[in-house]
Design a protein around this motif. Structure first.
Motif, PDB file in Angstrom:
ATOM      1  N   VAL A 111     -10.452  84.812 -31.878  1.00  0.00           N
ATOM      2  CA  VAL A 111     -10.986  84.263 -33.131  1.00  0.00           C
ATOM      3  C   VAL A 111     -11.089  82.738 -33.067  1.00  0.00           C
ATOM      4  CG1 VAL A 111     -10.508  83.946 -35.601  1.00  0.00           C
ATOM      5  CG2 VAL A 111     -10.212  86.190 -34.545  1.00  0.00           C
ATOM      6  N   GLY A 112     -10.048  82.079 -32.567  1.00  0.00           N
ATOM      7  CA  GLY A 112      -9.991  80.618 -32.615  1.00  0.00           C
ATOM      8  C   GLY A 112     -10.746  79.890 -31.526  1.00  0.00           C
ATOM      9  N   ALA A 113     -10.892  80.519 -30.354  1.00  0.00           N
ATOM     10  CA  ALA A 113     -11.487  79.797 -29.227  1.00  0.00           C
ATOM     11  C   ALA A 113     -12.736  80.456 -28.652  1.00  0.00           C
ATOM     12  CB  ALA A 113     -10.455  79.633 -28.109  1.00  0.00           C
ATOM     13  N   ALA A 114     -12.863  81.772 -28.781  1.00  0.00           N
ATOM     14  CA  ALA A 114     -13.885  82.461 -28.003  1.00  0.00           C
ATOM     15  C   ALA A 114     -14.972  83.158 -28.814  1.00  0.00           C
ATOM     16  CB  ALA A 114     -13.199  83.485 -27.089  1.00  0.00           C
ATOM     17  N   SER A 115     -14.975  83.002 -30.123  1.00  0.00           N
ATOM     18  CA  SER A 115     -15.937  83.746 -30.947  1.00  0.00           C
ATOM     19  C   SER A 115     -17.045  82.908 -31.567  1.00  0.00           C
ATOM     20  CB  SER A 115     -15.211  84.470 -32.087  1.00  0.00           C
ATOM     21  OG  SER A 115     -14.412  85.491 -31.574  1.00  0.00           O
ATOM     22  N   GLN A 116     -16.727  81.662 -31.876  1.00  0.00           N
ATOM     23  CA  GLN A 116     -17.736  80.856 -32.561  1.00  0.00           C
ATOM     24  C   GLN A 116     -17.509  79.381 -32.319  1.00  0.00           C
ATOM     25  OE1 GLN A 116     -17.409  81.675 -36.748  1.00  0.00           O
ATOM     26  NE2 GLN A 116     -15.732  80.240 -37.043  1.00  0.00           N
ATOM     27  N   SER A 117     -18.542  78.615 -32.589  1.00  0.00           N
ATOM     28  CA  SER A 117     -18.457  77.167 -32.477  1.00  0.00           C
ATOM     29  C   SER A 117     -17.568  76.616 -33.586  1.00  0.00           C
ATOM     30  CB  SER A 117     -19.857  76.551 -32.598  1.00  0.00           C
ATOM     31  OG  SER A 117     -19.771  75.160 -32.768  1.00  0.00           O
ATOM     32  N   SER A 118     -16.672  75.746 -33.215  1.00  0.00           N
ATOM     33  CA  SER A 118     -15.810  75.106 -34.207  1.00  0.00           C
ATOM     34  C   SER A 118     -16.602  74.146 -35.080  1.00  0.00           C
ATOM     35  CB  SER A 118     -14.689  74.330 -33.505  1.00  0.00           C
ATOM     36  OG  SER A 118     -13.921  75.200 -32.727  1.00  0.00           O
ATOM     37  N   ILE A 119     -17.700  73.659 -34.569  1.00  0.00           N
ATOM     38  CA  ILE A 119     -18.505  72.674 -35.302  1.00  0.00           C
ATOM     39  C   ILE A 119     -19.557  73.350 -36.179  1.00  0.00           C
ATOM     40  CG2 ILE A 119     -20.122  70.740 -35.039  1.00  0.00           C
ATOM     41  CD1 ILE A 119     -18.547  70.088 -32.425  1.00  0.00           C
ATOM     42  N   SER A 120     -20.442  74.154 -35.564  1.00  0.00           N
ATOM     43  CA  SER A 120     -21.543  74.766 -36.313  1.00  0.00           C
ATOM     44  C   SER A 120     -21.153  76.080 -36.974  1.00  0.00           C
ATOM     45  CB  SER A 120     -22.728  75.021 -35.377  1.00  0.00           C
ATOM     46  OG  SER A 120     -22.413  76.068 -34.471  1.00  0.00           O
ATOM     47  N   LYS A 121     -20.039  76.682 -36.531  1.00  0.00           N
ATOM     48  CA  LYS A 121     -19.578  77.995 -37.000  1.00  0.00           C
ATOM     49  C   LYS A 121     -20.505  79.139 -36.571  1.00  0.00           C
ATOM     50  CE  LYS A 121     -16.106  76.095 -39.024  1.00  0.00           C
ATOM     51  NZ  LYS A 121     -14.999  75.789 -38.167  1.00  0.00           N
ATOM     52  N   LEU A 122     -21.495  78.841 -35.714  1.00  0.00           N
ATOM     53  CA  LEU A 122     -22.371  79.885 -35.197  1.00  0.00           C
ATOM     54  C   LEU A 122     -21.611  80.729 -34.187  1.00  0.00           C
ATOM     55  CD1 LEU A 122     -25.666  77.859 -34.618  1.00  0.00           C
ATOM     56  CD2 LEU A 122     -25.225  79.573 -36.388  1.00  0.00           C
ATOM     57  N   PRO A 123     -21.816  82.043 -34.210  1.00  0.00           N
ATOM     58  CA  PRO A 123     -21.111  82.895 -33.249  1.00  0.00           C
ATOM     59  C   PRO A 123     -21.625  82.655 -31.822  1.00  0.00           C
ATOM     60  CG  PRO A 123     -22.623  84.202 -34.568  1.00  0.00           C
ATOM     61  CD  PRO A 123     -22.649  82.810 -35.122  1.00  0.00           C
ATOM     62  N   TYR A 124     -20.722  82.723 -30.872  1.00  0.00           N
ATOM     63  CA  TYR A 124     -21.105  82.697 -29.468  1.00  0.00           C
ATOM     64  C   TYR A 124     -21.721  84.052 -29.144  1.00  0.00           C
ATOM     65  CZ  TYR A 124     -17.911  78.663 -28.866  1.00  0.00           C
ATOM     66  OH  TYR A 124     -17.264  77.453 -28.951  1.00  0.00           O
ATOM     67  N   GLN A 125     -22.621  84.052 -28.165  1.00  0.00           N
ATOM     68  CA  GLN A 125     -23.243  85.296 -27.730  1.00  0.00           C
ATOM     69  C   GLN A 125     -23.038  85.464 -26.228  1.00  0.00           C
ATOM     70  OE1 GLN A 125     -27.270  84.691 -29.257  1.00  0.00           O
ATOM     71  NE2 GLN A 125     -26.799  86.175 -30.871  1.00  0.00           N
ATOM     72  N   VAL A 126     -23.115  86.715 -25.784  1.00  0.00           N
ATOM     73  CA  VAL A 126     -22.936  87.051 -24.382  1.00  0.00           C
ATOM     74  C   VAL A 126     -24.155  87.832 -23.922  1.00  0.00           C
ATOM     75  CG1 VAL A 126     -21.463  88.198 -22.684  1.00  0.00           C
ATOM     76  CG2 VAL A 126     -20.438  87.224 -24.752  1.00  0.00           C
ATOM     77  N   ARG A 127     -24.694  87.414 -22.764  1.00  0.00           N
ATOM     78  CA  ARG A 127     -25.847  88.094 -22.162  1.00  0.00           C
ATOM     79  C   ARG A 127     -25.457  88.488 -20.740  1.00  0.00           C
ATOM     80  NH1 ARG A 127     -31.179  84.585 -22.208  1.00  0.00           N
ATOM     81  NH2 ARG A 127     -29.966  83.332 -20.753  1.00  0.00           N
ATOM     82  N   CYS A 128     -25.227  89.787 -20.552  1.00  0.00           N
ATOM     83  CA  CYS A 128     -24.857  90.314 -19.237  1.00  0.00           C
ATOM     84  C   CYS A 128     -26.058  91.023 -18.635  1.00  0.00           C
ATOM     85  CB  CYS A 128     -23.684  91.284 -19.362  1.00  0.00           C
ATOM     86  SG  CYS A 128     -22.181  90.524 -20.021  1.00  0.00           S
ATOM     87  N   PRO A 129     -26.193  90.984 -17.319  1.00  0.00           N
ATOM     88  CA  PRO A 129     -27.346  91.625 -16.668  1.00  0.00           C
ATOM     89  C   PRO A 129     -27.477  93.100 -17.055  1.00  0.00           C
ATOM     90  CG  PRO A 129     -26.101  90.321 -15.081  1.00  0.00           C
ATOM     91  CD  PRO A 129     -25.293  90.347 -16.354  1.00  0.00           C
ATOM     92  N   GLY A 130     -28.700  93.477 -17.465  1.00  0.00           N
ATOM     93  CA  GLY A 130     -28.991  94.862 -17.787  1.00  0.00           C
ATOM     94  C   GLY A 130     -28.426  95.356 -19.103  1.00  0.00           C
ATOM     95  N   GLN A 131     -27.888  94.455 -19.921  1.00  0.00           N
ATOM     96  CA  GLN A 131     -27.294  94.858 -21.198  1.00  0.00           C
ATOM     97  C   GLN A 131     -27.865  93.992 -22.319  1.00  0.00           C
ATOM     98  OE1 GLN A 131     -23.007  94.851 -20.995  1.00  0.00           O
ATOM     99  NE2 GLN A 131     -22.995  95.809 -18.986  1.00  0.00           N
ATOM    100  N   PRO A 132     -27.845  94.507 -23.548  1.00  0.00           N
ATOM    101  CA  PRO A 132     -28.329  93.688 -24.665  1.00  0.00           C
ATOM    102  C   PRO A 132     -27.371  92.529 -24.965  1.00  0.00           C
ATOM    103  CG  PRO A 132     -27.462  95.782 -25.457  1.00  0.00           C
ATOM    104  CD  PRO A 132     -27.438  95.838 -23.961  1.00  0.00           C
ATOM    105  N   VAL A 133     -27.909  91.504 -25.590  1.00  0.00           N
ATOM    106  CA  VAL A 133     -27.096  90.375 -26.033  1.00  0.00           C
ATOM    107  C   VAL A 133     -26.165  90.850 -27.144  1.00  0.00           C
ATOM    108  CG1 VAL A 133     -27.180  88.105 -27.162  1.00  0.00           C
ATOM    109  CG2 VAL A 133     -28.873  88.691 -25.404  1.00  0.00           C
TER     110      VAL A 133
END
Length: 127
Positions: free
Chosen positions: A82-104
């Motif tokens: 929650v605190g480090a890996a989910s969203q930007s501390s500044i913009s509060k926008l969620p981080y996203q993950v794009r793995c090969p062959g899988q949806p974002v």
């Protein structure tokens, strides 16, 4: 008597954040696993509109993690997510993950899934 109880409660409330801020060895190991999983994933991570490779994204999340540890703001791997890996501390926008062959996907659920899989493997090992 009421003053003594009030004083004791105040003292306990003052100490509670210290107790809550202790990061167990299990939690430290889980967070180390999540950072390693991120680095070795081969995925890209989107932060504030830009995509970063796993190494660069992990370095950023690791800095946030170290800050939260210094501030004694973590008690679990879930706190790390929650605190480090989910969203930007500044913009509060969620981080996203794009793995090969899988949806974002958003990084919070991605990390939670990795944590649950790790815990299941650990339970099997400890049997």
């Amino acid at each position: 008597m009421k003053k003594k109880i009030a004083g004791l409660l105040l003292a306990l409330m003052t100490l509670a954040p210290v107790w809550a801020a202790e990061l167990s060895q299990v939690a430290q190991g889980e967070i180390a696993y999540l950072l390693s999983h991120m680095e070795q994933s081969g995925c890209e991570f989107k932060r504030n509109g830009s995509w970063y490779n796993a190494t660069d994204a992990s370095a950023h999340v690791r800095k946030k993690y170290q800050y939260l540890v210094r501030k004694e703001m973590l008690t679990s791997a879930e706190d790390f997510i929650v605190g480090a890996a989910s969203q930007s501390s500044i913009s509060k926008l969620p981080y996203q993950v794009r793995c090969p062959g899988q949806p974002v996907v958003e990084s919070g659920p991605w990390f939670n899934s990795a944590l649950q899989q790790h815990r299941q493997r650990q339970r099997k090992i400890s049997r």
